[in-house]
Design a protein around this motif. Structure first.
Motif, mmCIF file in Angstrom:
data_model
loop_
_atom_site.group_PDB
_atom_site.id
_atom_site.type_symbol
_atom_site.label_atom_id
_atom_site.label_comp_id
_atom_site.label_asym_id
_atom_site.label_seq_id
_atom_site.Cartn_x
_atom_site.Cartn_y
_atom_site.Cartn_z
ATOM 1 N N ALA A 142 -5.561 3.226 -2.210
ATOM 2 C CA ALA A 142 -4.298 2.877 -1.573
ATOM 3 C C ALA A 142 -4.289 3.274 -0.098
ATOM 4 O O ALA A 142 -3.797 2.525 0.760
ATOM 5 C CB ALA A 142 -3.140 3.547 -2.316
ATOM 6 N N TRP A 143 -4.844 4.437 0.199
ATOM 7 C CA TRP A 143 -4.923 4.858 1.604
ATOM 8 C C TRP A 143 -5.830 3.918 2.413
ATOM 9 O O TRP A 143 -5.568 3.636 3.586
ATOM 10 C CB TRP A 143 -5.454 6.288 1.698
ATOM 11 N N THR A 144 -6.892 3.413 1.786
ATOM 12 C CA THR A 144 -7.801 2.497 2.496
ATOM 13 C C THR A 144 -7.084 1.221 2.911
ATOM 14 O O THR A 144 -7.181 0.782 4.077
ATOM 15 C CB THR A 144 -8.999 2.161 1.599
ATOM 16 N N TRP A 145 -6.351 0.598 1.979
ATOM 17 C CA TRP A 145 -5.663 -0.650 2.310
ATOM 18 C C TRP A 145 -4.474 -0.399 3.233
ATOM 19 O O TRP A 145 -4.119 -1.269 4.045
ATOM 20 C CB TRP A 145 -5.201 -1.350 1.033
ATOM 21 N N ALA A 155 0.831 -1.209 0.000
ATOM 22 C CA ALA A 155 0.000 0.000 0.000
ATOM 23 C C ALA A 155 0.862 1.253 0.000
ATOM 24 O O ALA A 155 0.550 2.238 -0.695
ATOM 25 C CB ALA A 155 -0.924 -0.016 1.213
ATOM 26 N N TRP A 156 1.965 1.232 0.732
ATOM 27 C CA TRP A 156 2.847 2.412 0.771
ATOM 28 C C TRP A 156 3.512 2.655 -0.586
ATOM 29 O O TRP A 156 3.603 3.798 -1.055
ATOM 30 C CB TRP A 156 3.899 2.211 1.857
ATOM 31 N N ARG A 157 3.963 1.602 -1.231
ATOM 32 C CA ARG A 157 4.571 1.761 -2.551
ATOM 33 C C ARG A 157 3.553 2.252 -3.575
ATOM 34 O O ARG A 157 3.860 3.054 -4.457
ATOM 35 C CB ARG A 157 5.178 0.438 -3.012
ATOM 36 N N ARG A 158 2.310 1.758 -3.449
ATOM 37 C CA ARG A 158 1.265 2.211 -4.365
ATOM 38 C C ARG A 158 0.961 3.690 -4.163
ATOM 39 O O ARG A 158 0.716 4.429 -5.127
ATOM 40 C CB ARG A 158 0.000 1.385 -4.143
ATOM 41 N N GLY A 211 -6.728 -7.228 -1.066
ATOM 42 C CA GLY A 211 -6.088 -5.908 -1.076
ATOM 43 C C GLY A 211 -4.813 -5.880 -1.884
ATOM 44 O O GLY A 211 -4.569 -4.942 -2.660
ATOM 45 N N GLY A 212 -3.979 -6.914 -1.749
ATOM 46 C CA GLY A 212 -2.741 -6.946 -2.536
ATOM 47 C C GLY A 212 -2.999 -7.033 -4.023
ATOM 48 O O GLY A 212 -2.307 -6.397 -4.832
ATOM 49 N N THR A 213 -4.017 -7.816 -4.411
ATOM 50 C CA THR A 213 -4.340 -7.931 -5.841
ATOM 51 C C THR A 213 -4.824 -6.609 -6.410
ATOM 52 O O THR A 213 -4.420 -6.196 -7.509
ATOM 53 C CB THR A 213 -5.404 -9.012 -6.044
ATOM 54 N N LEU A 214 -5.686 -5.916 -5.689
ATOM 55 C CA LEU A 214 -6.185 -4.634 -6.169
ATOM 56 C C LEU A 214 -5.083 -3.584 -6.242
ATOM 57 O O LEU A 214 -5.054 -2.751 -7.161
ATOM 58 C CB LEU A 214 -7.319 -4.138 -5.259
ATOM 59 N N LEU A 215 -4.157 -3.624 -5.299
ATOM 60 C CA LEU A 215 -3.077 -2.647 -5.312
ATOM 61 C C LEU A 215 -2.112 -2.877 -6.470
ATOM 62 O O LEU A 215 -1.604 -1.927 -7.081
ATOM 63 C CB LEU A 215 -2.310 -2.701 -3.981
ATOM 64 N N VAL A 216 -1.854 -4.121 -6.779
ATOM 65 C CA VAL A 216 -0.854 -4.426 -7.807
ATOM 66 C C VAL A 216 -1.426 -4.299 -9.210
ATOM 67 O O VAL A 216 -0.782 -3.760 -10.119
ATOM 68 C CB VAL A 216 -0.285 -5.842 -7.584
#
Length: 225
Positions: free
Chosen positions: A71-74, A54-57, A116-121
């Protein structure tokens, strides 16, 4: 040769200590909620990975100027999981008698972290706007040169013709007395020149060969012709 002493980064040391404590708290909470063995160790890794993703996103979206709400939500979800484990294991929660709602949260965390990881990536970032190029300034049109103005030229008064001076005939040079020996020597030189070149000798060549003045050389060339 002196050896440089490595400096210890206080921030890095603090991050290692905080990460180790948070990792241990998450492990203890997962183990108390019924996740024993390797499963209890996998929960801290899952929380920390979601926090880092999330921080990298967030950093990527800030660079492109896109919205950072998801990104802030996750990031908040992962941070709440880490802080919740730290607070729960501080003596506020009886780890020997964990409530059912906490067991449900711990059991459902892997699916939530995977989502969450899938949506961020895999969520594409907003395309960067194309730079607006300023229109090229048109080159100034060349200023036409002014047309030459014909000026009236006053007719000059006729110049009277000057009288042509009479050209007096040049006097022919008087013949010079050439010694007979010089005439014989000049004849030998002229014969040698004719035999070598096939042409009669001229006055300039005769003057150069014998070192005579121009009038005498002309007179000898005329006699030998």
């Amino acid at each position: 040769m002196t050896r440089s002493i490595p400096r210890i980064d206080a921030v890095l040391v603090q991050a290692v200590i905080a990460g180790a404590l948070s990792f241990a708290h998450l492990h203890d909470l997962a183990a108390a909620a019924g996740q024993d063995g390797w499963k209890a160790w996998a929960y801290p890794v899952s929380v920390d990975l979601l926090l880092v993703a999330a921080w990298r996103r967030l950093r990527t979206l800030r660079t492109t100027g896109a919205r950072t709400g998801a990104a802030w939500t996750w990031f908040a979800v992962a941070l709440a999981a880490s802080l919740g484990a730290n607070v729960a294991t501080a003596g506020l929660l009886d780890l020997n008698d964990v409530p059912d709602w906490l067991r449900i949260l711990v059991a459902g965390w892997p699916a939530l972290a995977f989502l969450g990881g899938t949506l961020l990536v895999h969520t594409p970032a907003a395309a960067e706007p194309a730079p607006v190029t300023a229109p090229a300034e048109s080159a100034p049109e060349p200023t036409p040169a002014p047309e030459p103005v014909a000026q009236a030229v006053e007719s000059a008064e006729p110049v009277p013709a000057l009288p042509t001076p009479a050209i007096e005939p040049e006097h022919a040079p008087e013949p010079m007395n050439v010694p007979p020996a010089l005439v014989d020597h000049a004849r030998k030189v002229a014969d040698a020149h004719r035999a070598q070149t096939g042409t009669p000798i001229d006055s300039n060549t005769l003057r150069d060969r014998l070192g005579l003045p121009a009038p005498m050389a002309d007179q000898l060339a005329a006699q030998l012709a």
